[in-house]
Design an enzyme around this catalytic site. Structure first.
Site, mmCIF file in Angstrom:
data_model
loop_
_atom_site.group_PDB
_atom_site.id
_atom_site.type_symbol
_atom_site.label_atom_id
_atom_site.label_comp_id
_atom_site.label_asym_id
_atom_site.label_seq_id
_atom_site.Cartn_x
_atom_site.Cartn_y
_atom_site.Cartn_z
ATOM 1 N N LEU A 1 11.089 1.030 7.088
ATOM 2 C CA LEU A 1 10.512 1.496 5.834
ATOM 3 C C LEU A 1 11.292 2.730 5.371
ATOM 4 C CD1 LEU A 1 8.076 1.004 3.884
ATOM 5 C CD2 LEU A 1 7.073 3.014 4.965
ATOM 6 N N TYR B 1 0.827 -1.206 0.000
ATOM 7 C CA TYR B 1 0.000 0.000 0.000
ATOM 8 C C TYR B 1 0.858 1.251 0.000
ATOM 9 C CZ TYR B 1 0.866 0.927 5.013
ATOM 10 O OH TYR B 1 1.445 1.224 6.217
ATOM 11 N N LYS C 1 6.466 -2.119 1.775
ATOM 12 C CA LYS C 1 5.307 -1.536 2.471
ATOM 13 C C LYS C 1 4.097 -2.460 2.354
ATOM 14 C CE LYS C 1 3.266 3.051 3.253
ATOM 15 N NZ LYS C 1 3.458 3.057 4.697
ATOM 16 N N ARG D 1 8.299 4.154 -4.680
ATOM 17 C CA ARG D 1 8.380 3.138 -3.623
ATOM 18 C C ARG D 1 7.394 2.013 -3.895
ATOM 19 N NH1 ARG D 1 7.683 5.057 2.361
ATOM 20 N NH2 ARG D 1 5.532 5.221 1.689
ATOM 21 N N ARG E 1 -7.632 -21.331 -2.005
ATOM 22 C CA ARG E 1 -6.686 -20.851 -1.003
ATOM 23 C C ARG E 1 -5.441 -21.729 -1.057
ATOM 24 N NH1 ARG E 1 -5.118 -21.985 4.210
ATOM 25 N NH2 ARG E 1 -4.234 -20.212 5.305
ATOM 26 N N GLU F 1 11.835 2.094 14.257
ATOM 27 C CA GLU F 1 10.963 3.199 13.815
ATOM 28 C C GLU F 1 9.703 3.209 14.666
ATOM 29 O OE1 GLU F 1 9.817 2.398 9.675
ATOM 30 O OE2 GLU F 1 9.829 0.253 10.113
HETATM 31 N N1 PDD Z 1 2.952 4.952 7.324
HETATM 32 N N2 PDD Z 1 7.607 3.609 8.872
HETATM 33 C C1 PDD Z 1 6.459 2.908 8.867
HETATM 34 C C2 PDD Z 1 6.435 1.594 9.549
HETATM 35 C C3 PDD Z 1 5.323 3.426 8.221
HETATM 36 O O1 PDD Z 1 4.176 2.723 8.203
HETATM 37 C C4 PDD Z 1 5.396 4.704 7.597
HETATM 38 C C5 PDD Z 1 4.226 5.300 6.867
HETATM 39 C C6 PDD Z 1 6.610 5.404 7.656
HETATM 40 C C7 PDD Z 1 6.796 6.750 7.017
HETATM 41 O O2 PDD Z 1 6.820 6.669 5.602
HETATM 42 P P1 PDD Z 1 6.317 7.873 4.682
HETATM 43 O O3 PDD Z 1 7.105 9.058 5.087
HETATM 44 O O4 PDD Z 1 6.619 7.426 3.321
HETATM 45 O O5 PDD Z 1 4.840 8.052 4.966
HETATM 46 C C8 PDD Z 1 7.696 4.823 8.289
HETATM 47 C C9 PDD Z 1 1.770 5.437 6.637
HETATM 48 C C10 PDD Z 1 1.625 6.914 6.674
HETATM 49 C C11 PDD Z 1 0.558 4.694 7.182
HETATM 50 O O6 PDD Z 1 0.676 3.505 7.379
HETATM 51 O O7 PDD Z 1 -0.487 5.314 7.373
#
Ligand code: PDD
Length: 281
Positions: free
Chosen positions: A205, A31, A149, A50, A99, A181
Protein backbone atom coordinates in the site's frame (compact mmCIF):
# COMPACT_ATOMS: atom_id res chain seq x y z
CA UNK A 1 -21.91 8.09 18.44
CA UNK A 2 -23.20 9.78 15.30
CA UNK A 3 -22.25 8.03 12.07
CA UNK A 4 -22.68 8.94 8.40
CA UNK A 5 -24.56 6.67 6.00
CA UNK A 6 -25.28 7.73 2.43
CA UNK A 7 -26.20 11.34 3.11
CA UNK A 8 -27.58 10.94 6.63
CA UNK A 9 -26.10 11.60 10.04
CA UNK A 10 -27.61 9.06 12.43
CA UNK A 11 -27.06 7.60 15.89
CA UNK A 12 -25.04 4.41 15.31
CA UNK A 13 -27.92 2.18 16.42
CA UNK A 14 -30.19 3.63 13.69
CA UNK A 15 -27.66 3.34 10.86
CA UNK A 16 -28.35 0.55 8.37
CA UNK A 17 -26.74 -0.97 5.30
CA UNK A 18 -28.31 -3.61 3.06
CA UNK A 19 -27.57 -7.33 3.49
CA UNK A 20 -27.01 -7.25 -0.29
CA UNK A 21 -24.26 -4.65 -0.06
CA UNK A 22 -21.33 -5.86 -2.17
CA UNK A 23 -18.87 -4.73 0.45
CA UNK A 24 -20.42 -7.31 2.73
CA UNK A 25 -20.86 -10.08 0.12
CA UNK A 26 -17.73 -9.63 -2.05
CA UNK A 27 -15.38 -7.33 -0.08
CA UNK A 28 -16.11 -5.06 -3.07
CA UNK A 29 -15.10 -1.82 -1.47
CA UNK A 30 -12.29 0.45 -0.38
CA UNK A 31 -11.55 2.41 2.77
CA UNK A 32 -9.41 5.10 4.36
CA UNK A 33 -8.38 5.83 7.93
CA UNK A 34 -7.53 9.44 8.78
CA UNK A 35 -6.12 10.34 12.17
CA UNK A 36 -7.37 13.21 14.30
CA UNK A 37 -5.01 15.01 16.68
CA UNK A 38 -6.23 17.93 18.77
CA UNK A 39 -9.43 17.94 16.71
CA UNK A 40 -7.47 18.37 13.46
CA UNK A 41 -7.50 15.91 10.56
CA UNK A 42 -4.01 14.66 9.68
CA UNK A 43 -3.13 14.51 5.96
CA UNK A 44 -6.73 14.60 4.72
CA UNK A 45 -5.64 15.56 1.19
CA UNK A 46 -3.35 12.54 0.90
CA UNK A 47 -6.09 10.18 2.01
CA UNK A 48 -8.62 11.78 -0.35
CA UNK A 49 -6.20 11.41 -3.28
CA UNK A 50 -5.48 7.77 -2.50
CA UNK A 51 -9.21 7.10 -2.16
CA UNK A 52 -9.78 8.56 -5.63
CA UNK A 53 -7.05 6.30 -6.97
CA UNK A 54 -8.44 3.16 -5.28
CA UNK A 55 -11.91 3.97 -6.63
CA UNK A 56 -10.54 4.51 -10.14
CA UNK A 57 -8.62 1.22 -10.14
CA UNK A 58 -11.84 -0.66 -9.30
CA UNK A 59 -14.15 1.33 -11.61
CA UNK A 60 -16.08 2.53 -8.60
CA UNK A 61 -17.84 5.87 -8.83
CA UNK A 62 -16.92 8.48 -6.21
CA UNK A 63 -20.11 8.94 -4.16
CA UNK A 64 -19.34 12.57 -3.20
CA UNK A 65 -16.78 15.24 -4.09
CA UNK A 66 -13.56 15.71 -2.10
CA UNK A 67 -14.94 18.96 -0.63
CA UNK A 68 -18.06 17.16 0.55
CA UNK A 69 -15.92 14.40 1.98
CA UNK A 70 -13.90 16.91 3.96
CA UNK A 71 -17.10 18.51 5.26
CA UNK A 72 -18.41 15.10 6.38
CA UNK A 73 -15.11 14.33 8.15
CA UNK A 74 -15.17 17.68 9.97
CA UNK A 75 -18.83 17.34 10.84
CA UNK A 76 -18.35 13.91 12.42
CA UNK A 77 -15.26 14.99 14.37
CA UNK A 78 -17.23 17.92 15.77
CA UNK A 79 -20.49 16.08 16.50
CA UNK A 80 -18.65 13.26 18.25
CA UNK A 81 -16.27 15.56 20.11
CA UNK A 82 -13.22 13.75 18.82
CA UNK A 83 -10.02 15.34 20.10
CA UNK A 84 -7.66 12.44 19.37
CA UNK A 85 -8.75 9.44 17.34
CA UNK A 86 -9.64 8.60 13.78
CA UNK A 87 -12.23 8.81 11.05
CA UNK A 88 -12.99 5.60 9.15
CA UNK A 89 -14.45 5.88 5.65
CA UNK A 90 -15.70 3.08 3.42
CA UNK A 91 -17.04 3.10 -0.12
CA UNK A 92 -18.61 -0.07 -1.50
CA UNK A 93 -20.24 -0.86 -4.84
CA UNK A 94 -23.62 -0.80 -3.13
CA UNK A 95 -26.50 -3.25 -2.97
CA UNK A 96 -27.22 -5.03 -6.26
CA UNK A 97 -30.64 -6.70 -6.48
CA UNK A 98 -29.08 -10.16 -6.86
CA UNK A 99 -25.87 -11.80 -5.80
CA UNK A 100 -23.93 -11.72 -9.05
CA UNK A 101 -20.15 -11.70 -9.52
CA UNK A 102 -20.43 -9.19 -12.36
CA UNK A 103 -20.51 -5.56 -11.27
CA UNK A 104 -24.00 -4.03 -11.36
CA UNK A 105 -24.73 -1.18 -13.78
CA UNK A 106 -23.53 1.98 -11.98
CA UNK A 107 -26.59 3.85 -13.31
CA UNK A 108 -28.84 1.42 -11.47
CA UNK A 109 -26.87 0.67 -8.33
CA UNK A 110 -25.24 3.56 -6.51
CA UNK A 111 -22.06 3.13 -4.53
CA UNK A 112 -22.46 3.34 -0.80
CA UNK A 113 -20.54 5.63 1.56
CA UNK A 114 -20.28 5.23 5.32
CA UNK A 115 -18.08 7.01 7.85
CA UNK A 116 -17.65 6.77 11.60
CA UNK A 117 -15.25 8.10 14.20
CA UNK A 118 -13.32 6.40 16.97
CA UNK A 119 -11.96 8.41 19.89
CA UNK A 120 -8.52 7.41 21.17
CA UNK A 121 -7.45 9.85 23.87
CA UNK A 122 -3.68 10.26 24.02
CA UNK A 123 -3.25 8.69 20.57
CA UNK A 124 0.06 10.47 20.01
CA UNK A 125 1.61 9.20 23.26
CA UNK A 126 0.81 5.52 22.94
CA UNK A 127 2.99 3.21 25.08
CA UNK A 128 4.15 1.41 21.90
CA UNK A 129 5.92 4.58 20.77
CA UNK A 130 8.09 4.47 23.90
CA UNK A 131 8.68 0.73 24.20
CA UNK A 132 8.63 -0.18 20.53
CA UNK A 133 6.80 -3.23 19.18
CA UNK A 134 7.86 -6.83 18.58
CA UNK A 135 7.01 -8.47 15.27
CA UNK A 136 7.06 -11.94 13.77
CA UNK A 137 7.50 -12.64 10.07
CA UNK A 138 4.84 -14.48 8.10
CA UNK A 139 4.40 -15.39 4.45
CA UNK A 140 2.57 -12.73 2.45
CA UNK A 141 -0.27 -14.59 0.74
CA UNK A 142 -2.50 -11.59 -0.03
CA UNK A 143 -3.73 -10.79 -3.54
CA UNK A 144 -1.45 -8.93 -5.93
CA UNK A 145 -3.04 -5.46 -5.86
CA UNK A 146 -2.08 -4.27 -2.41
CA UNK A 147 -1.77 -0.74 -3.76
CA UNK A 148 -5.58 -0.59 -3.75
CA UNK A 149 -6.90 -0.05 -0.22
CA UNK A 150 -9.65 -2.67 -0.31
CA UNK A 151 -11.65 -3.96 2.65
CA UNK A 152 -10.34 -7.51 2.08
CA UNK A 153 -8.52 -7.59 5.41
CA UNK A 154 -8.93 -11.22 6.45
CA UNK A 155 -5.32 -12.25 5.99
CA UNK A 156 -3.91 -9.17 7.74
CA UNK A 157 -6.33 -9.95 10.62
CA UNK A 158 -5.05 -13.54 10.69
CA UNK A 159 -1.48 -12.23 10.70
CA UNK A 160 -2.27 -10.02 13.67
CA UNK A 161 -3.71 -13.07 15.47
CA UNK A 162 -0.62 -15.17 14.66
CA UNK A 163 1.48 -12.41 16.26
CA UNK A 164 -0.80 -12.24 19.30
CA UNK A 165 -0.68 -16.01 19.73
CA UNK A 166 3.11 -15.81 19.68
CA UNK A 167 2.96 -13.11 22.38
CA UNK A 168 4.06 -10.38 19.94
CA UNK A 169 2.51 -7.20 18.59
CA UNK A 170 2.35 -7.49 14.83
CA UNK A 171 3.56 -9.38 11.78
CA UNK A 172 5.77 -8.35 8.86
CA UNK A 173 4.84 -10.10 5.66
CA UNK A 174 7.46 -11.66 3.41
CA UNK A 175 7.13 -12.52 -0.28
CA UNK A 176 9.89 -14.15 -2.36
CA UNK A 177 12.24 -13.61 0.57
CA UNK A 178 11.56 -9.87 0.73
CA UNK A 179 9.57 -7.93 3.32
CA UNK A 180 6.49 -6.31 1.83
CA UNK A 181 4.87 -4.51 4.77
CA UNK A 182 3.24 -4.95 8.20
CA UNK A 183 -0.35 -6.15 8.55
CA UNK A 184 -1.58 -2.53 8.56
CA UNK A 185 1.55 -0.41 8.19
CA UNK A 186 4.66 0.14 6.07
CA UNK A 187 7.97 -1.37 7.19
CA UNK A 188 11.44 0.25 7.42
CA UNK A 189 14.94 -0.54 8.58
CA UNK A 190 17.90 1.72 9.26
CA UNK A 191 21.47 0.56 8.60
CA UNK A 192 24.54 2.79 8.86
CA UNK A 193 22.31 5.84 8.85
CA UNK A 194 20.41 4.86 5.69
CA UNK A 195 16.63 4.46 5.91
CA UNK A 196 15.47 1.54 3.76
CA UNK A 197 11.85 0.84 2.83
CA UNK A 198 10.20 -1.13 0.06
CA UNK A 199 9.77 0.77 -3.20
CA UNK A 200 6.24 1.55 -4.38
CA UNK A 201 4.51 -0.93 -6.66
CA UNK A 202 1.51 -3.23 -6.58
CA UNK A 203 3.11 -5.26 -3.74
CA UNK A 204 2.43 -2.70 -0.98
CA UNK A 205 0.00 0.00 0.00
CA UNK A 206 1.29 3.46 -0.85
CA UNK A 207 1.16 4.77 2.70
CA UNK A 208 0.21 8.38 3.17
CA UNK A 209 2.32 8.47 6.34
CA UNK A 210 5.16 6.84 4.36
CA UNK A 211 5.11 9.65 1.79
CA UNK A 212 5.19 12.33 4.50
CA UNK A 213 7.88 10.62 6.58
CA UNK A 214 10.17 10.07 3.57
CA UNK A 215 9.73 13.70 2.56
CA UNK A 216 10.63 14.90 6.07
CA UNK A 217 13.60 12.50 6.22
CA UNK A 218 14.99 13.85 2.93
CA UNK A 219 14.38 17.44 4.04
CA UNK A 220 16.40 16.65 7.19
CA UNK A 221 19.26 15.38 4.94
CA UNK A 222 18.77 11.76 5.99
CA UNK A 223 19.60 9.14 3.35
CA UNK A 224 16.69 7.09 2.02
CA UNK A 225 16.76 3.97 -0.16
CA UNK A 226 13.49 2.67 -1.60
CA UNK A 227 14.11 -1.02 -2.32
CA UNK A 228 13.11 -4.47 -1.08
CA UNK A 229 14.98 -5.92 1.92
CA UNK A 230 15.08 -9.36 3.52
CA UNK A 231 14.09 -10.35 7.06
CA UNK A 232 17.75 -11.29 7.68
CA UNK A 233 18.80 -7.78 6.70
CA UNK A 234 16.15 -6.40 9.04
CA UNK A 235 17.35 -8.51 11.97
CA UNK A 236 20.86 -7.27 11.33
CA UNK A 237 19.80 -3.61 11.05
CA UNK A 238 20.58 -0.86 13.56
CA UNK A 239 16.90 0.07 13.82
CA UNK A 240 13.50 -0.83 12.46
CA UNK A 241 10.16 0.95 12.50
CA UNK A 242 6.69 1.12 10.98
CA UNK A 243 4.47 3.95 9.78
CA UNK A 244 0.70 4.29 9.40
CA UNK A 245 -2.04 6.83 9.96
CA UNK A 246 -2.76 5.31 13.37
CA UNK A 247 0.77 4.34 14.50
CA UNK A 248 2.51 7.44 13.04
CA UNK A 249 6.15 6.32 13.38
CA UNK A 250 6.51 3.41 15.83
CA UNK A 251 9.82 1.66 16.55
CA UNK A 252 10.22 -2.10 16.03
CA UNK A 253 12.60 -3.55 18.64
CA UNK A 254 12.42 -7.27 17.90
CA UNK A 255 11.93 -9.45 14.80
CA UNK A 256 11.27 -13.19 15.18
CA UNK A 257 12.76 -13.09 18.69
CA UNK A 258 15.96 -11.31 17.58
CA UNK A 259 16.52 -7.84 19.09
CA UNK A 260 17.01 -5.16 16.43
CA UNK A 261 20.12 -3.11 17.20
CA UNK A 262 20.14 -2.38 20.93
CA UNK A 263 16.65 -3.89 21.28
CA UNK A 264 15.27 -0.46 22.23
CA UNK A 265 13.73 2.33 20.10
CA UNK A 266 16.40 3.90 17.90
CA UNK A 267 17.25 7.58 17.39
CA UNK A 268 16.19 7.75 13.72
CA UNK A 269 12.69 6.41 14.44
CA UNK A 270 12.35 8.69 17.46
CA UNK A 271 13.45 11.74 15.49
CA UNK A 272 11.16 10.95 12.54
CA UNK A 273 8.23 10.46 14.91
CA UNK A 274 8.89 13.86 16.49
CA UNK A 275 9.23 15.59 13.12
CA UNK A 276 6.12 13.87 11.74
CA UNK A 277 3.94 14.80 14.72
CA UNK A 278 5.23 18.35 14.80
CA UNK A 279 4.85 18.95 11.06
CA UNK A 280 1.43 17.36 10.63
CA UNK A 281 -0.38 18.77 13.67
N1 PDD B 1 -3.71 0.81 7.55
N2 PDD B 1 0.08 -0.91 4.61
C1 PDD B 1 -1.10 -1.47 4.92
C2 PDD B 1 -1.34 -2.88 4.51
C3 PDD B 1 -2.08 -0.73 5.61
O1 PDD B 1 -3.26 -1.29 5.91
C4 PDD B 1 -1.79 0.61 6.00
C5 PDD B 1 -2.79 1.46 6.72
C6 PDD B 1 -0.53 1.14 5.68
C7 PDD B 1 -0.13 2.54 6.03
O2 PDD B 1 -0.82 3.50 5.25
P1 PDD B 1 -1.15 4.96 5.80
O3 PDD B 1 0.15 5.55 6.21
O4 PDD B 1 -1.75 5.65 4.66
O5 PDD B 1 -2.08 4.78 6.98
C8 PDD B 1 0.37 0.35 4.98
C9 PDD B 1 -4.75 1.55 8.23
C10 PDD B 1 -4.23 2.54 9.20
C11 PDD B 1 -5.73 0.56 8.83
O6 PDD B 1 -6.04 -0.40 8.15
O7 PDD B 1 -6.19 0.78 9.95
Amino acid sequence: RIVYVNGDYLPEEDAKVSVFDRGFLFADGVYEVTSVLGGKLIDFDGHAKRLARSLGELDLAAPVTTDELLAIHRNLVERNDVTDGMVYLQVTRGAAPDRDFAFPDPDEVRSSLILFTQSKPGLADSPAAKTGIRVISIEDIRWGRRDIKTVQLLYPSMGKMMAKKAGKDDAWMVEDGMVTEGTSNNAYIVKDGVIVTRNLGTEILHGITRAAVLRFAREAQMRVEERPFTIEEAKDADEAFITSASAFVTPVVEIDGTPVGSGTPGPVAERLREIYLEESR
